[in-house]
Design a protein around this motif. Sequence first.
Motif, PDB file in Angstrom:
ATOM      1  N   GLU A 182       0.835  -1.186   0.000  1.00 25.51           N
ATOM      2  CA  GLU A 182       0.000   0.000   0.000  1.00 25.51           C
ATOM      3  C   GLU A 182       0.875   1.243   0.000  1.00 25.51           C
ATOM      4  O   GLU A 182       2.016   1.226   0.444  1.00 25.51           O
ATOM      5  CB  GLU A 182      -0.929   0.011   1.210  1.00 25.51           C
ATOM      6  CG  GLU A 182      -0.233   0.321   2.528  1.00 25.51           C
ATOM      7  CD  GLU A 182      -1.183   0.418   3.703  1.00 25.51           C
ATOM      8  OE1 GLU A 182      -1.527   1.544   4.107  1.00 25.51           O
ATOM      9  OE2 GLU A 182      -1.550  -0.654   4.221  1.00 25.51           O
ATOM     10  N   LYS A 183       0.327   2.321  -0.526  1.00 27.11           N
ATOM     11  CA  LYS A 183       1.052   3.579  -0.547  1.00 27.11           C
ATOM     12  C   LYS A 183       1.154   4.132   0.873  1.00 27.11           C
ATOM     13  O   LYS A 183       0.226   4.011   1.670  1.00 27.11           O
ATOM     14  CB  LYS A 183       0.358   4.596  -1.448  1.00 27.11           C
ATOM     15  CG  LYS A 183       0.434   4.227  -2.906  1.00 27.11           C
ATOM     16  CD  LYS A 183       1.877   4.288  -3.390  1.00 27.11           C
ATOM     17  CE  LYS A 183       1.952   4.025  -4.880  1.00 27.11           C
ATOM     18  NZ  LYS A 183       3.305   4.127  -5.396  1.00 27.11           N
ATOM     19  N   LEU A 184       2.295   4.728   1.163  1.00 30.95           N
ATOM     20  CA  LEU A 184       2.532   5.279   2.487  1.00 30.95           C
ATOM     21  C   LEU A 184       2.118   6.741   2.532  1.00 30.95           C
ATOM     22  O   LEU A 184       2.202   7.458   1.536  1.00 30.95           O
ATOM     23  CB  LEU A 184       4.009   5.142   2.850  1.00 30.95           C
ATOM     24  CG  LEU A 184       4.544   3.709   2.887  1.00 30.95           C
ATOM     25  CD1 LEU A 184       6.038   3.711   3.167  1.00 30.95           C
ATOM     26  CD2 LEU A 184       3.811   2.874   3.922  1.00 30.95           C
ATOM     27  N   THR A 185       1.693   7.174   3.722  1.00 28.27           N
ATOM     28  CA  THR A 185       1.302   8.564   3.937  1.00 28.27           C
ATOM     29  C   THR A 185       2.127   9.127   5.088  1.00 28.27           C
ATOM     30  O   THR A 185       2.951   8.429   5.684  1.00 28.27           O
ATOM     31  CB  THR A 185      -0.195   8.668   4.275  1.00 28.27           C
ATOM     32  OG1 THR A 185      -0.423   8.073   5.558  1.00 28.27           O
ATOM     33  CG2 THR A 185      -1.060   7.995   3.222  1.00 28.27           C
ATOM     34  N   GLU A 241       7.501   3.149   8.867  1.00 28.65           N
ATOM     35  CA  GLU A 241       7.815   2.616   7.547  1.00 28.65           C
ATOM     36  C   GLU A 241       8.666   3.595   6.741  1.00 28.65           C
ATOM     37  O   GLU A 241       9.610   3.196   6.060  1.00 28.65           O
ATOM     38  CB  GLU A 241       6.532   2.283   6.781  1.00 28.65           C
ATOM     39  CG  GLU A 241       5.734   1.143   7.384  1.00 28.65           C
ATOM     40  CD  GLU A 241       4.699   1.601   8.414  1.00 28.65           C
ATOM     41  OE1 GLU A 241       4.821   2.735   8.961  1.00 28.65           O
ATOM     42  OE2 GLU A 241       3.773   0.821   8.682  1.00 28.65           O
ATOM     43  N   LEU A 242       8.330   4.876   6.844  1.00 28.18           N
ATOM     44  CA  LEU A 242       9.105   5.893   6.129  1.00 28.18           C
ATOM     45  C   LEU A 242      10.521   5.983   6.678  1.00 28.18           C
ATOM     46  O   LEU A 242      11.486   6.144   5.925  1.00 28.18           O
ATOM     47  CB  LEU A 242       8.397   7.248   6.204  1.00 28.18           C
ATOM     48  CG  LEU A 242       7.070   7.326   5.449  1.00 28.18           C
ATOM     49  CD1 LEU A 242       6.333   8.610   5.792  1.00 28.18           C
ATOM     50  CD2 LEU A 242       7.282   7.203   3.953  1.00 28.18           C
ATOM     51  N   GLY A 243      10.659   5.864   7.997  1.00 29.27           N
ATOM     52  CA  GLY A 243      11.990   5.886   8.605  1.00 29.27           C
ATOM     53  C   GLY A 243      12.862   4.745   8.107  1.00 29.27           C
ATOM     54  O   GLY A 243      14.051   4.929   7.830  1.00 29.27           O
ATOM     55  N   ILE A 244      12.272   3.581   7.957  1.00 26.58           N
ATOM     56  CA  ILE A 244      13.016   2.419   7.449  1.00 26.58           C
ATOM     57  C   ILE A 244      13.449   2.669   6.005  1.00 26.58           C
ATOM     58  O   ILE A 244      14.609   2.434   5.647  1.00 26.58           O
ATOM     59  CB  ILE A 244      12.160   1.140   7.555  1.00 26.58           C
ATOM     60  CG1 ILE A 244      11.976   0.758   9.023  1.00 26.58           C
ATOM     61  CG2 ILE A 244      12.793  -0.007   6.764  1.00 26.58           C
ATOM     62  CD1 ILE A 244      10.931  -0.308   9.274  1.00 26.58           C
ATOM     63  N   ARG A 282      11.195  16.904   1.395  1.00 28.51           N
ATOM     64  CA  ARG A 282      11.521  16.596   0.000  1.00 28.51           C
ATOM     65  C   ARG A 282      11.923  15.136  -0.159  1.00 28.51           C
ATOM     66  O   ARG A 282      11.485  14.454  -1.093  1.00 28.51           O
ATOM     67  CB  ARG A 282      12.656  17.507  -0.486  1.00 28.51           C
ATOM     68  CG  ARG A 282      13.114  17.197  -1.900  1.00 28.51           C
ATOM     69  CD  ARG A 282      14.316  18.046  -2.318  1.00 28.51           C
ATOM     70  NE  ARG A 282      15.373  18.099  -1.341  1.00 28.51           N
ATOM     71  CZ  ARG A 282      16.273  17.126  -1.121  1.00 28.51           C
ATOM     72  NH1 ARG A 282      16.207  15.998  -1.818  1.00 28.51           N
ATOM     73  NH2 ARG A 282      17.228  17.266  -0.226  1.00 28.51           N
ATOM     74  N   MET A 283      12.737  14.629   0.763  1.00 28.14           N
ATOM     75  CA  MET A 283      13.208  13.238   0.681  1.00 28.14           C
ATOM     76  C   MET A 283      12.042  12.259   0.774  1.00 28.14           C
ATOM     77  O   MET A 283      12.002  11.251   0.061  1.00 28.14           O
ATOM     78  CB  MET A 283      14.239  12.967   1.785  1.00 28.14           C
ATOM     79  CG  MET A 283      15.507  13.777   1.616  1.00 28.14           C
ATOM     80  SD  MET A 283      16.438  13.849   3.144  1.00 28.14           S
ATOM     81  CE  MET A 283      17.743  12.715   2.777  1.00 28.14           C
ATOM     82  N   GLY A 317       9.351   6.386  -3.766  1.00 27.54           N
ATOM     83  CA  GLY A 317       8.373   5.808  -4.677  1.00 27.54           C
ATOM     84  C   GLY A 317       7.153   5.234  -3.979  1.00 27.54           C
ATOM     85  O   GLY A 317       6.064   5.189  -4.541  1.00 27.54           O
ATOM     86  N   GLU A 318       7.320   4.793  -2.742  1.00 22.98           N
ATOM     87  CA  GLU A 318       6.223   4.181  -1.992  1.00 22.98           C
ATOM     88  C   GLU A 318       5.307   5.216  -1.345  1.00 22.98           C
ATOM     89  O   GLU A 318       4.273   4.880  -0.779  1.00 22.98           O
ATOM     90  CB  GLU A 318       6.781   3.272  -0.885  1.00 22.98           C
ATOM     91  CG  GLU A 318       7.605   2.125  -1.389  1.00 22.98           C
ATOM     92  CD  GLU A 318       9.078   2.478  -1.640  1.00 22.98           C
ATOM     93  OE1 GLU A 318       9.848   1.559  -1.888  1.00 22.98           O
ATOM     94  OE2 GLU A 318       9.455   3.667  -1.597  1.00 22.98           O
ATOM     95  N   PHE A 319       5.708   6.482  -1.392  1.00 27.87           N
ATOM     96  CA  PHE A 319       4.972   7.538  -0.705  1.00 27.87           C
ATOM     97  C   PHE A 319       3.955   8.183  -1.630  1.00 27.87           C
ATOM     98  O   PHE A 319       4.250   8.503  -2.780  1.00 27.87           O
ATOM     99  CB  PHE A 319       5.935   8.619  -0.194  1.00 27.87           C
ATOM    100  CG  PHE A 319       5.244   9.701   0.574  1.00 27.87           C
ATOM    101  CD1 PHE A 319       4.880   9.509   1.895  1.00 27.87           C
ATOM    102  CD2 PHE A 319       4.925  10.903  -0.032  1.00 27.87           C
ATOM    103  CE1 PHE A 319       4.221  10.491   2.607  1.00 27.87           C
ATOM    104  CE2 PHE A 319       4.263  11.900   0.668  1.00 27.87           C
ATOM    105  CZ  PHE A 319       3.921  11.694   1.987  1.00 27.87           C
TER     106      PHE A 319
END
Length: 70
Positions: free
Chosen positions: A2-5, A11-14, A35-36, A41-43
């Motif tokens: 699934e797309k991350l928010t 999950e984003l930290g990983i 920006r990062m 791509g998963e965001f």
Amino acid sequence: MEKLTWRHAEELGILLSEKYPELDPLGVRFRDLHRMVMELGEFEDDPKASDEKKLEAIQMAWYDEWQENQ
């Protein structure tokens, strides 16, 4: 996957620790962190939906991952 928010700090930290293993997350300014995250791509979320609290949670999750890999 699934797309991350902005709410998916762990999950984003990983993902950030995998993409930028050489960076100390505590040295990254929130503007650059924003920006990062947007470049992952998963965001997929509204760029304006972030705030300081969400960015700090992502930064701390990234820092935890970074410390484990040092």
